[in-house]
Design an enzyme around this catalytic site. Structure first.
Site, PDB file in Angstrom:
ATOM      1  N   LYS A 234      -0.876  -7.068  -9.061  1.00 19.20           N
ATOM      2  CA  LYS A 234      -1.592  -7.482  -7.546  1.00 19.20           C
ATOM      3  C   LYS A 234      -1.100  -6.056  -7.296  1.00 19.20           C
ATOM      4  CE  LYS A 234      -2.798  -8.361  -4.117  1.00 19.20           C
ATOM      5  NZ  LYS A 234      -3.405  -7.547  -3.036  1.00 19.20           N
TER       6      LYS A 234
ATOM      7  N   SER B 171       5.549  -6.882   3.406  1.00 14.10           N
ATOM      8  CA  SER B 171       5.814  -7.275   5.023  1.00 14.10           C
ATOM      9  C   SER B 171       6.883  -8.518   5.515  1.00 14.10           C
ATOM     10  CB  SER B 171       4.789  -7.752   6.267  1.00 14.10           C
ATOM     11  OG  SER B 171       3.775  -8.062   5.963  1.00 14.10           O
TER      12      SER B 171
ATOM     13  N   CYS C 228       9.630   2.448   3.751  1.00 13.87           N
ATOM     14  CA  CYS C 228      10.557   1.124   3.861  1.00 13.87           C
ATOM     15  C   CYS C 228      11.806   1.820   3.857  1.00 13.87           C
ATOM     16  CB  CYS C 228      10.477   0.010   2.456  1.00 13.87           C
ATOM     17  SG  CYS C 228      10.819   0.412   1.450  1.00 13.87           S
TER      18      CYS C 228
ATOM     19  N   PHE D 286       0.663  -1.473   0.396  1.00 13.71           N
ATOM     20  CA  PHE D 286       0.002   0.143   0.095  1.00 13.71           C
ATOM     21  C   PHE D 286       0.868   1.632   0.215  1.00 13.71           C
ATOM     22  CE2 PHE D 286       0.762   0.365   4.355  1.00 13.71           C
ATOM     23  CZ  PHE D 286       1.241   1.175   4.964  1.00 13.71           C
TER      24      PHE D 286
ATOM     25  N   GLU E 107       8.537  -3.249  13.565  1.00 18.15           N
ATOM     26  CA  GLU E 107       8.686  -2.572  12.650  1.00 18.15           C
ATOM     27  C   GLU E 107       7.530  -2.244  12.358  1.00 18.15           C
ATOM     28  OE1 GLU E 107       6.953  -3.191   8.597  1.00 18.15           O
ATOM     29  OE2 GLU E 107       8.755  -1.978   7.512  1.00 18.15           O
TER      30      GLU E 107
ATOM     31  N   GLU F  95      -4.596  -3.685  -2.285  1.00 15.79           N
ATOM     32  CA  GLU F  95      -6.853  -3.428  -2.357  1.00 15.79           C
ATOM     33  C   GLU F  95      -6.612  -2.512  -1.594  1.00 15.79           C
ATOM     34  OE1 GLU F  95      -4.463  -5.918  -0.548  1.00 15.79           O
ATOM     35  OE2 GLU F  95      -5.761  -6.630   0.909  1.00 15.79           O
TER      36      GLU F  95
HETATM   37  P1  NAD Z   1       1.400  -6.400   2.848  1.00 14.78           P
HETATM   38  O1  NAD Z   1       2.599  -7.847   3.452  1.00 14.78           O
HETATM   39  O2  NAD Z   1       0.166  -6.357   3.696  1.00 14.78           O
HETATM   40  O3  NAD Z   1       0.900  -6.621   1.948  1.00 14.78           O
HETATM   41  C1  NAD Z   1       1.651  -6.817   0.851  1.00 14.78           C
HETATM   42  C2  NAD Z   1       0.746  -6.903  -0.489  1.00 14.78           C
HETATM   43  O4  NAD Z   1       0.706  -8.797  -0.199  1.00 14.78           O
HETATM   44  C3  NAD Z   1      -0.290  -6.540  -0.643  1.00 14.78           C
HETATM   45  O5  NAD Z   1      -0.768  -6.307  -2.173  1.00 14.78           O
HETATM   46  C4  NAD Z   1      -1.619  -7.207  -0.023  1.00 14.78           C
HETATM   47  O6  NAD Z   1      -2.751  -7.258  -0.469  1.00 14.78           O
HETATM   48  C5  NAD Z   1      -0.591  -9.295  -0.384  1.00 14.78           C
HETATM   49  N1  NAD Z   1      -0.996  -9.899   1.334  1.00 14.78           N
HETATM   50  C6  NAD Z   1      -1.235  -9.358   1.836  1.00 14.78           C
HETATM   51  N2  NAD Z   1      -2.059 -10.526   2.944  1.00 14.78           N
HETATM   52  C7  NAD Z   1      -1.325 -11.858   2.166  1.00 14.78           C
HETATM   53  C8  NAD Z   1      -1.953 -12.975   2.762  1.00 14.78           C
HETATM   54  N3  NAD Z   1      -1.836 -13.525   3.730  1.00 14.78           N
HETATM   55  N4  NAD Z   1      -1.129 -13.819   1.751  1.00 14.78           N
HETATM   56  C9  NAD Z   1      -0.705 -13.456   0.084  1.00 14.78           C
HETATM   57  N5  NAD Z   1      -0.220 -11.908   0.099  1.00 14.78           N
HETATM   58  C10 NAD Z   1      -1.216 -11.343   0.742  1.00 14.78           C
HETATM   59  O7  NAD Z   1       2.355  -5.005   3.346  1.00 14.78           O
HETATM   60  P2  NAD Z   1       2.021  -3.494   3.520  1.00 14.78           P
HETATM   61  O8  NAD Z   1       1.363  -3.490   4.070  1.00 14.78           O
HETATM   62  O9  NAD Z   1       0.741  -3.322   1.661  1.00 14.78           O
HETATM   63  O10 NAD Z   1       2.847  -2.941   2.836  1.00 14.78           O
HETATM   64  C11 NAD Z   1       3.645  -2.008   4.273  1.00 14.78           C
HETATM   65  C12 NAD Z   1       5.155  -3.310   4.199  1.00 14.78           C
HETATM   66  O11 NAD Z   1       5.876  -3.239   2.650  1.00 14.78           O
HETATM   67  C13 NAD Z   1       5.463  -2.931   5.385  1.00 14.78           C
HETATM   68  O12 NAD Z   1       6.583  -4.344   6.061  1.00 14.78           O
HETATM   69  C14 NAD Z   1       6.814  -2.488   4.204  1.00 14.78           C
HETATM   70  O13 NAD Z   1       8.168  -2.457   5.077  1.00 14.78           O
HETATM   71  C15 NAD Z   1       6.739  -3.258   2.946  1.00 14.78           C
HETATM   72  N6  NAD Z   1       7.528  -2.840   1.963  1.00 14.78           N
HETATM   73  C16 NAD Z   1       8.883  -3.016   1.957  1.00 14.78           C
HETATM   74  C17 NAD Z   1       9.797  -2.528   0.899  1.00 14.78           C
HETATM   75  C18 NAD Z   1      10.936  -2.855   0.712  1.00 14.78           C
HETATM   76  O14 NAD Z   1      11.608  -2.519  -0.947  1.00 14.78           O
HETATM   77  N7  NAD Z   1      11.886  -3.958   1.090  1.00 14.78           N
HETATM   78  C19 NAD Z   1       9.255  -1.287   0.243  1.00 14.78           C
HETATM   79  C20 NAD Z   1       8.252  -1.036   0.667  1.00 14.78           C
HETATM   80  C21 NAD Z   1       7.261  -1.648   1.559  1.00 14.78           C
END
Ligand code: NAD
Length: 508
Positions: A185, A238, A293, A161, A393, A188
């Site tokens: 994808k 994450s 991040c 997001f 985090e 959402e």
């Molecule tokens: P998230 O892990 O909740 O979601 C990321 C994606 O995974 C979304 O498209 C979501 O729909 C999908 N998803 C969520 N739950 C899922 C599940 N159980 N099984 C499969 N897919 C699932 O992350 P977020 O809250 O959208 O984003 C924030 C996180 O992203 C933070 O931890 C941040 O550090 C990380 N991030 C890392 C970087 C990097 O470069 N390392 C960059 C941006 C964000």
């Protein structure tokens, strides 16, 4: 939202469709999810949530478009990127408004995110040299060896997001210019930026079906991980999910790059310019409400300057304006009410773990709707490294200060953490900076630069539990990920090559 083609019949709010085969697509799933405006707390629209069967159809559409696009010349593929670059640059304000309306980040920050995505588009426009192979002439008498770089096939991008435009743009330009077909994808929570990007690419001349956007949650993601036609997965999110993605997709024989969580430290040595370090800590700690991040979430302050540094940071925080991202504020709301509450709860944890709350963001008076997901910036000093405030985090506007005795202890604290995304050192001592950049086990290092996101012609990615897989995003490593190398050994036969010899080929 972009011009969604449907309306939710129950609520009358716009309903965002998938984008498949160059047009909006409803799919068969009846499930939808809410899209909020975090600055008002209200639902501004809904988004379709695909079923596994929907994903199968979308992947099939991408597979159908693949052969035509794979065979398109490099010039044609780069031409689409050139046109997309012009559209994105001319209409970036439109996209920025979408980001602010669904993510909450302030407009100037939204434009910054788009600019960093645009960099990758520009890089892809001129990256023919990364698609070319090598040639070795006459390795054996009359025999030449050369390599080709060919697309991987259908690839999937799953994005978080916090950068609804930039993270998709880390991957799409490189994947597309390399000749792959893509299924994106997006999160959402703020899905409309992906829809905007797909429409702009269609306008730029990308053939139908080469980029498809499927909206959804875990069900859609797992279907992508299991789809046999999907050959590679790029994930950002994450760490527990990144690990799940890496393990499941790898077990299914796919290439995977899965970028995960971060806890980024900024080490300030006593010889640093404390005013500049304080500016940097505030900018990197609270920009985008700490939902980056690469945000600095821990300040490692050497004891002798820690009090002065904390005072300078607190002074600057007093001047920050928190509110609606369209009103020229410095910092916007958090992404959801639940996330805001979770981040705020860490301040209770800090107090009970013996840390000192220097600035408490819970009492913020925002310039915006009372129901927005507000939390002001908070500064917490003397955080024990055993506290969840340090180990988790938090992903919000909470900057922790951990006091260290000097360089050695600072590096030891960084070393002990599970993540290795970004880090920075602030110092005027070139020797210390050089030592730091060489010995710290972190993927992206800043020397007096608090958010060291590499430019598009380098590659982005962390170490340790911040990245699962061998390749980083964009830059040369992006091309390595989205292409596979083929080595050709060739000779043009003449009568001197005749004769029977069952031995292993040798060169002469
Ligand atoms: P998230 O892990 O909740 O979601 C990321 C994606 O995974 C979304 O498209 C979501 O729909 C999908 N998803 C969520 N739950 C899922 C599940 N159980 N099984 C499969 N897919 C699932 O992350 P977020 O809250 O959208 O984003 C924030 C996180 O992203 C933070 O931890 C941040 O550090 C990380 N991030 C890392 C970087 C990097 O470069 N390392 C960059 C941006 C964000």
């Amino acid at each position: 939202m972009t011009d969604a083609t449907d309306t939710d019949t129950d609520t009358g709010t716009p309903l965002l469709d998938h984008w498949v085969g160059g047009a909006p697509w409803r799919g068969d799933s009846e499930r939808t999810g809410p899209i909020h405006n975090p600055a008002t707390g209200r639902v501004s629209g809904r988004v379709r949530l695909a079923s596994a069967a929907d994903v199968t159809s979308v992947v099939a559409r991408a597979a159908e478009a693949l052969p035509g696009w794979r065979e398109a010349s490099v010039a044609r593929r780069q031409g689409v990127m050139f046109s997309f670059r012009e559209i994105l640059n001319a209409r970036k304000d439109e996209l920025a408004e979408i980001l602010t309306a669904e993510h909450g980040k302030v407009l100037s920050d939204a434009l910054g995110e788009i600019t960093r995505g645009l960099e990758v588009v520009e890089f892809a426009c001129g990256s023919g040299h990364l698609l070319k192979g090598d040639y070795s002439d006459n390795v054996s008498t009359g025999v030449d060896v050369y390599t080709l770089r060919q697309p991987v096939g259908v690839v999937a991008v799953i994005s978080p997001f916090n950068f609804p435009a930039m993270v998709p743009l880390w991957f799409l330009p490189v994947a597309l210019v390399s000749g792959n077909a893509v299924v994106l994808k997006p999160s959402e929570k703020d899905p409309s930026a992906a829809d905007w990007i797909a429409r702009a690419l269609a306008e730029a001349g990308l053939p139908d079906g080469v980029l498809n956007v499927v909206h959804g949650d875990r069900e859609a993601v797992d279907a992508l991980l299991d789809a046999p036609e999907v050959r590679a997965i790029s994930f950002v999110g994450s760490t527990p999910i990144a690990k799940h993605i890496y393990e499941r997709a790898s077990a299914n024989g796919k290439r995977v790059q899965a970028l995960g969580r971060a806890k980024n430290h900024m080490l300030v040595l006593p010889d640093a310019d404390l005013d500049l370090a304080a500016d940097a800590a505030v900018n990197a700690g609270f920009g985008s409400a700490g939902e980056r991040c690469m945000a600095v979430s821990v300040l490692l302050a050497v004891d002798s300057i820690a009090d002065a540094l904390v005072d300078k940071i607190a002074e600057r925080m007093a001047g920050l304006r928190i509110g609606d991202g369209t009103r020229g504020c410095d910092m916007g709301p958090l992404i959801t009410r639940e996330h805001r509450d979770k981040v705020a709860a860490y301040l209770d944890v800090a107090a009970s773990d013996g840390a000192r709350i220097v600035v408490d963001g819970r009492g913020v008076v925002p310039d915006g709707d009372a129901d927005g997901f507000w939390l002001g910036p908070s500064l917490v000093d003397r955080v024990p490294t055993s506290s969840a405030v340090y180990t988790d985090e938090i992903f919000g506007p909470v900057l922790s200060v951990v006091r260290v005795s000097g360089y050695e202890e600072g590096v030891a604290v960084i070393e002990a953490g599970p993540y290795g995304n970004g880090t920075a050192i602030f110092t005027n001592d070139g020797g210390a900076a050089r030592r730091f950049q060489r010995e710290v086990r972190v993927g992206m290092v800043g020397v007096n630069v608090p958010i060291p996101v590499p430019v598009a012609y380098h590659s982005f990615g962390g170490w340790k539990a911040s990245l699962f897989g061998d390749t980083k995003a964009y830059g040369p490593q992006g091309f390595a990920f989205y292409t596979q190398e083929k080595a050709v050994t060739s000779r043009w036969l003449d009568p001197s090559h005749g004769g029977i010899n069952l031995g292993f080929p040798q060169h002469d």
